[in-house]
Each structure stands twice: as C-alpha cells, then as structure tokens.
Write an enzyme that holds these catalytic residues in place. Sequence first.
Site, short mmCIF file in Angstrom:
data_model
loop_
_atom_site.label_atom_id
_atom_site.label_comp_id
_atom_site.label_asym_id
_atom_site.label_seq_id
_atom_site.Cartn_x
_atom_site.Cartn_y
_atom_site.Cartn_z
N CYS A 187 0.81 -1.22 0.00
CA CYS A 187 0.00 0.00 0.00
C CYS A 187 0.85 1.28 0.00
O CYS A 187 1.08 1.90 1.04
CB CYS A 187 -1.00 0.05 1.14
SG CYS A 187 -2.24 1.33 0.79
N CYS A 229 -5.64 2.25 -4.44
CA CYS A 229 -5.23 2.80 -3.17
C CYS A 229 -6.22 3.89 -2.77
O CYS A 229 -6.23 4.96 -3.38
CB CYS A 229 -3.83 3.38 -3.34
SG CYS A 229 -3.04 3.61 -1.80
P1 FAD Z 1 -0.56 -11.10 3.81
O1 FAD Z 1 -1.99 -10.73 3.84
O2 FAD Z 1 0.40 -10.29 4.62
O3 FAD Z 1 -0.48 -12.63 4.20
C1 FAD Z 1 0.71 -13.39 4.17
C2 FAD Z 1 0.46 -14.63 5.03
O4 FAD Z 1 1.53 -15.56 4.83
C3 FAD Z 1 0.43 -14.31 6.51
O5 FAD Z 1 -0.78 -14.80 7.08
C4 FAD Z 1 1.67 -14.98 7.08
O6 FAD Z 1 1.46 -15.49 8.39
C5 FAD Z 1 1.90 -16.11 6.08
N1 FAD Z 1 3.31 -16.51 5.98
C6 FAD Z 1 4.40 -15.71 5.97
N2 FAD Z 1 5.51 -16.45 5.83
C7 FAD Z 1 5.12 -17.75 5.73
C8 FAD Z 1 5.81 -18.99 5.57
N3 FAD Z 1 7.14 -19.01 5.47
N4 FAD Z 1 5.08 -20.13 5.55
C9 FAD Z 1 3.73 -20.12 5.62
N5 FAD Z 1 3.02 -18.95 5.77
C10 FAD Z 1 3.71 -17.79 5.82
N6 FAD Z 1 -4.35 -2.80 0.71
C11 FAD Z 1 -5.42 -2.28 0.09
O7 FAD Z 1 -5.97 -2.88 -0.84
N7 FAD Z 1 -5.95 -1.07 0.45
C12 FAD Z 1 -5.44 -0.36 1.49
O8 FAD Z 1 -5.95 0.71 1.80
C13 FAD Z 1 -4.32 -0.90 2.18
N8 FAD Z 1 -3.77 -0.23 3.23
C14 FAD Z 1 -2.77 -0.82 3.95
C15 FAD Z 1 -2.28 -0.15 5.06
C16 FAD Z 1 -1.29 -0.72 5.85
C17 FAD Z 1 -0.77 0.04 7.04
C18 FAD Z 1 -0.80 -2.01 5.52
C19 FAD Z 1 0.25 -2.67 6.39
C20 FAD Z 1 -1.25 -2.67 4.40
C21 FAD Z 1 -2.24 -2.08 3.59
N9 FAD Z 1 -2.72 -2.70 2.43
C22 FAD Z 1 -3.79 -2.15 1.75
C23 FAD Z 1 -1.97 -3.83 1.83
C24 FAD Z 1 -2.62 -5.19 2.01
O9 FAD Z 1 -2.94 -5.43 3.35
C25 FAD Z 1 -1.65 -6.26 1.48
O10 FAD Z 1 -1.26 -5.93 0.16
C26 FAD Z 1 -2.27 -7.65 1.48
O11 FAD Z 1 -2.67 -8.02 2.78
C27 FAD Z 1 -1.27 -8.67 0.93
O12 FAD Z 1 -1.79 -9.96 0.99
P2 FAD Z 1 -0.81 -11.23 1.00
O13 FAD Z 1 -1.68 -12.43 1.12
O14 FAD Z 1 0.14 -11.14 -0.13
O15 FAD Z 1 0.02 -11.05 2.33
#
Ligand code: FAD
Length: 424
Positions: free
Chosen positions: A175, A356
């Site tokens: 983000c 965003c």
């Molecule tokens: P995550 O949701 O972070 O999930 C990754 C998962 O993998 C976790 O549960 C973790 O435990 C697991 N994991 C990690 N390593 C391992 C491993 N080795 N083995 C097994 N499991 C593992 N997005 C928007 O769309 N709009 C917004 O307004 C927005 N604002 C944001 C504001 C902030 C402050 C933050 C921090 C994020 C924001 N985001 C926003 C971004 C959004 O939250 C992320 O892009 C999204 O959650 C990414 O999803 P993901 O599944 O790739 O990662």
Amino acid sequence: MTALQSTAETTSKSSISHQIVIVGGGSAGITVAAQLHKQEQSLDILIIEPSNQHYYQPGWTLVGGGYIPFEATVQSQEKYIPSDTTWLQDTVIQFDPDNNSLRTQKGTRVAYDYLVVCPGIQIDWDQIKGLKDSLGKGGVCSNYAVEGATYTWETIQQFKGGNALFTYPATPIKCAGAPQKIMYLAEEAFDRRGVRRKANISYCTATGKIFGVDAFVPALMTVIQRKGINLKTSHNLKEIHSSEKIAVFEVKTGGEAETISIPYDMIHVTPPMSAPDVIKQSPLSVEGPGGWVDVDKYTTQHNRYPNIFSVGDASSLPTSKTAAAIRREAPVLVQNLMAYINQRTLTAKYNGYSCCPLITGYKKTILAEFDYEGEPYPSFPLDPTLERTSMWMLKRYVLPWVYWNRMLKGDEHEGNIIRRLFAQ
Ligand code: FAD
C-alpha cells in the site's frame, strides 16, 4: 476444514502429500483457496499458515487515525480457511521445486502437484539502524507493525507540537499510499486539538515525488499545499537516534549523496520491505532486488516452474502491492491454474489493476485505481482524481465488509459487487 494443527500430529506425520499446496493464508492465500474450491469441490487443497489470526491490514490506517480499534481488524483464521481444505499450522522454511516439495519448521516434508506461493512481504526493520529498539515508544511509530497502529494513534494524541515526520522508503512496499494517508489524518487530529499551528509536518520520501502514479500527483500536491506540509523528496531514512530524537536521512541530489539529521517530536516510519527470506533463498526467486517470486506479469505462472503460481505481495507482479490488487489477481491465477491442471492453454490475463484509497482527511478520499500502464482505471464513471466523501464511505464501511464477507469467501471481485451495491 481439516486442521493438522497440533505439534504431535505434524511431527509424527513427517511426510504428507496434497494435490494443491498454498503457502500463506493471508489476503491472497485465502482468496485463492476459496475461489479454487468454488470452481472445483473435489480439489485436494492444503493451506500452510502459522498464524491463528487473520488481519485486515487496510484497516490499520483507520486504527492509526483513531477511527476504529485494532480489534476491528482481526478475526480468527479458522473462520476463513475454506471448508474441505486442510490447514497445516506451520511455517515453510525451504522450497525444493525441482522435487515438487517443501519443508516446514516443524519438520514436515510436503509434496505437491501444484503450488501457490503467497507468504506476503517481509518488513526489513533492521535496515534502519536503531529502529527496532526505538519503535513503539518515544514518539516512534509505524502502522506497518502488527498492532503498531494503536501506538500511532497514541503518539498523534500526545503530540504537543514540533517536528512530525512521515517517511517512505526506497523499496516497493505494501500500500504505497498508506505512509501519506496517516499523515493527513494526523494533521487533522492536530488541528482538532489546537496544536496544528505548533506542528511542522514533513513527508520525507526516498522517491522523487508524492505518489508513483502521475495522474494522481497534481491532486495530492494540492492537498499537501492546502495542509502546509513540507514535501522532502530523495530523503531515505537510514538511522534513528532515539535518545536525542534525531532521524538521519541519506539525501541524494544530482547523483551526490549527503547525510542530513532532522530532529523529530514524532516520526511515523514506513520501513524498507522485500520478499520473505525463505523466498529469496529459494530457486523461486527472481534475480535482482526484492527477491520476489518470479512470475509472468499477465498469467501469474512461475517463469521457470510451470506448476507454481503466485499472487499478492510476495509475487514479482510489477504493480502496487495491495489487497485490492489481489482481488483482481486471484481470479486470473485460479482460471490459469485450472487450465494448467486440465492441460488447456492459459488464457486469463491480469492487467496490473491496483487501488489505493488515498484518505486525505476525515470524510475525504481519492480512490486511486490504476493499471500496469499507470493509467487511471476507475470503477465508477466519476473523475477519479477528486476527493470525495462517497469514497471515504467506501473505504471506511464498504471495503472491509467486502473483504470479510465476499473476497475471503471466494466471491467475485469488488468492482462488480460495488457496482451492484450502488445500483440498488
Ligand atoms: P498477507 O496478507 O500479509 O499474508 C501473508 C500470510 O503468509 C500471513 O498470514 C503470514 O502469516 C503467512 N506466511 C508468511 N511467511 C510464511 C511462511 N514461510 N510459511 C507459511 N506462511 C507464511 N491494501 C489495500 O488494498 N488497500 C489499502 O488501503 C491498504 N492499506 C494498507 C495499510 C497498511 C498500514 C498495511 C500494512 C497494508 C495495507 N494494504 C492495503 C496492503 C494489504 O494489506 C496487502 O497488500 C495484502 O494483505 C497482501 O496480501 P498477501 O496475502 O500477499 O500477504
């Protein structure tokens, strides 16, 4: 959901095998699992995810701005792991794609036919000297730390005047708008408490401009000017000296780098980020900075291992890393994975859509939606560069509901859902 959760079960069963293995049960992993299951009930899916809790991270800006409590952004992971999939509560520590297997922290070898890699992004706190020890006290806060946003709000409330710094690093982050959204909310909170006149607010970004997508830059520059915020470009935070309350930046001008120290009374830090080390150290990783999972930017299929796919923050998809992007990436991955399983051509294409919601104040949001070309890609027939109360309502109320009730349940992407909601 079948849970292989207890240590006894996982250690005694040191080798397991599933048709599809999904690494990571965050926004991407759960969405993909739920959509796959909707497509084909009989698929044998294992999700490997260590955490009991699922976070709605987009809510952390609102926590930091004092609008919702942190608890409103957390749910039990168990509720969202789709039924008829298996949950292995463990962490992947090694990938062996040449042998279609991986290894977990608790010692299980997991074999797969197809692998989906979604472990999210790694926050590289250590890259800023002094940050780890100073975070969460003395006015040093970050919405990027799990539970960090509560302290951000505390810091904003306790601010009595002086320098308030908000930083943005030199790496891709999740983000890209979040580092400035919290600044706008802080500015308003200072104003409400009567300390705005005593505050000197600076946005210190390692990049050369306020936002990466040009179409939204003029609107954001107007916001910055209206609020009297200093924009300090090419300022890359390197060190925090918490005892003296000094932030040290590397500042690049015309190829020359110099070091500048700025005193702070509060500092909101957005640290550098990269792919998790377990990806960087594996054959799945792209060469070069970031170390992301090396996938085709349109199909989400791995560039060297065709039975591996990846979306979300850990992937090399060259777009802004958001949950909104995942809402459009996941259906492409699912369609292409199903095509690959059924030996058909991969036809689904991701266009780089990301979104965003740039909160610029209470009840004001610019809904920045764009694609790979960096062009606006609006869901509504409205000028996307304007601050709107309707987009604040969308961010504050509609998107969290869509996330928990539709996206994680494998339902269609939010564009269609929102269009229908507004049509009612
Ligand atoms: P995550 O949701 O972070 O999930 C990754 C998962 O993998 C976790 O549960 C973790 O435990 C697991 N994991 C990690 N390593 C391992 C491993 N080795 N083995 C097994 N499991 C593992 N997005 C928007 O769309 N709009 C917004 O307004 C927005 N604002 C944001 C504001 C902030 C402050 C933050 C921090 C994020 C924001 N985001 C926003 C971004 C959004 O939250 C992320 O892009 C999204 O959650 C990414 O999803 P993901 O599944 O790739 O990662």
